[in-house]
Design an enzyme around this catalytic site. Structure first.
Site, PDB file in Angstrom:
ATOM      1  CG  HIS A 166      -0.635  -2.318   0.570  1.00 43.42           C
ATOM      2  ND1 HIS A 166      -0.055  -1.282   1.194  1.00 43.42           N
ATOM      3  CD2 HIS A 166       0.163  -2.212  -0.835  1.00 43.42           C
ATOM      4  CE1 HIS A 166       0.808  -0.659   0.791  1.00 43.42           C
ATOM      5  NE2 HIS A 166       0.939  -1.255  -0.672  1.00 43.42           N
ATOM      6  CB  CYS A 253       3.019  -1.124   6.817  1.00 46.35           C
ATOM      7  SG  CYS A 253       1.224  -0.984   6.838  1.00 46.35           S
TER       8      CYS A 253
HETATM    9  C1  CIR Z   1       2.133   4.385   1.534  1.00 43.95           C
HETATM   10  O1  CIR Z   1       0.981   5.015   0.664  1.00 43.95           O
HETATM   11  O2  CIR Z   1       2.881   3.817   0.523  1.00 43.95           O
HETATM   12  C2  CIR Z   1       2.108   4.712   2.653  1.00 43.95           C
HETATM   13  N1  CIR Z   1       1.832   6.029   3.065  1.00 43.95           N
HETATM   14  C3  CIR Z   1       1.592   3.715   3.449  1.00 43.95           C
HETATM   15  C4  CIR Z   1       2.052   2.164   3.197  1.00 43.95           C
HETATM   16  C5  CIR Z   1       1.516   1.449   4.205  1.00 43.95           C
HETATM   17  N2  CIR Z   1       2.108  -0.140   3.875  1.00 43.95           N
HETATM   18  C6  CIR Z   1       1.410  -1.162   3.926  1.00 43.95           C
HETATM   19  O3  CIR Z   1       0.320  -1.329   4.343  1.00 43.95           O
HETATM   20  N3  CIR Z   1       2.220  -2.358   3.902  1.00 43.95           N
END
Ligand code: CIR
Length: 258
Positions: A166, A253
């Site tokens: 991201h 997150c």
């Molecule tokens: C994913 O791949 O969607 C989750 N395992 C990790 C999401 C992390 N979110 C973020 O950096 N905002």
């Protein structure tokens, strides 16, 4: 910088390890993840926010990463459409929760897709990353909602910025016109007018941190970046994040602050 009074969090569910990951750091230990999540929540409380705690949801092993499901501002709330199919249903319970706090919720519609992790608020401006999880259509829809609420926005393509899931995996706004940014992201992109605090390659994970009121929450174990932030005078709260890092998740997150 905006002051926050609330934060939405959701503890990991027992099957947290079944979520998505692109890194090879081993299987997260659930009990340790819970302890780390609890410390994270305590840190938010120390920053002066009250917590809205959602129940763990084993239907969505990635649902502890609540940030991806909404964009919250003092003027509007937008429900996202997460780019990973296994996560798109996470928005249902988030919409129900947010309806208690916002009169109106806007929603990104297909074929748009967007993850909150790709959206970086810099005072009244929003930088939106186009990534594997956020497409141009989703970014455009979000920009329209934000512009209608009086914010400006711009888009930044990070698909060739290798290794970033991201946008906010590589950049954080620290306040005071300062961006913490990885070399991989700062190299190809201009951040004119900002003071850049660079993150060395070996400490990339530390680029994701969150300013919450008078504090900066920061991942433990990254001494070079920590020393820079310390010298700049930030009140740092260091948090162990190893189990979330194994699942590609950073500090931002784990909460939605508003
Ligand atoms: C994913 O791949 O969607 C989750 N395992 C990790 C999401 C992390 N979110 C973020 O950096 N905002």
């Amino acid at each position: 910088m905006e002051m926050f009074s609330k934060a939405i969090v959701r503890a990991p569910s027992e099957n947290f390890a079944d979520g998505l990951t692109s890194v090879d750091l081993g299987v997260p230990v659930f009990e340790t993840a819970l302890v780390q999540h609890r410390s994270y929540c305590e840190a938010l409380v120390r920053c002066g926010v009250s917590l809205i705690e959602l129940n763990p949801d084993p239907n969505y092993p990635d649902s502890t990463f609540v940030e991806d499901t909404a964009i919250l501002t003092e003027k509007c709330a937008v429900i996202t459409l997460p780019g990973a199919p296994s996560r798109s249903g996470e928005i249902l319970s988030m919409s129900e929760t947010l309806a208690k706090y916002y009169d109106k919720l806007a929603s990104v519609e297909p074929p748009g897709m967007i993850d909150g992790g790709d959206v970086c608020q810099i005072d009244n401006h929003f930088l939106i990353g186009i990534s594997d999880r956020t497409n141009e259509d989703g970014a455009r829809q979000l920009s329209n909602f934000l512009n209608a609420a009086g914010f400006t926005s711009s888009h930044i393509d990070i698909r060739d910025t290798c290794g970033l899931l991201h946008l906010k995996s590589g950049i954080s706004y620290l306040g005071e016109n300062r961006l913490l940014v990885t070399n991989a992201l700062a190299g190809p992109h201009e951040f004119d007018g900002f003071e850049l605090v660079d993150v060395p390659e070996a400490e990339e994970y530390a680029a994701n941190c969150i300013r919450v009121n008078d504090y900066l929450l920061f991942a433990a174990g990254f001494s070079k970046v920590r020393n820079k932030l310390d010298t700049l005078g930030y009140n740092l709260i260091e948090l162990e994040m190893s189990e979330f890092q194994k699942m590609d998740g950073g500090l931002s997150c784990l909460s939605l602050r508003f």
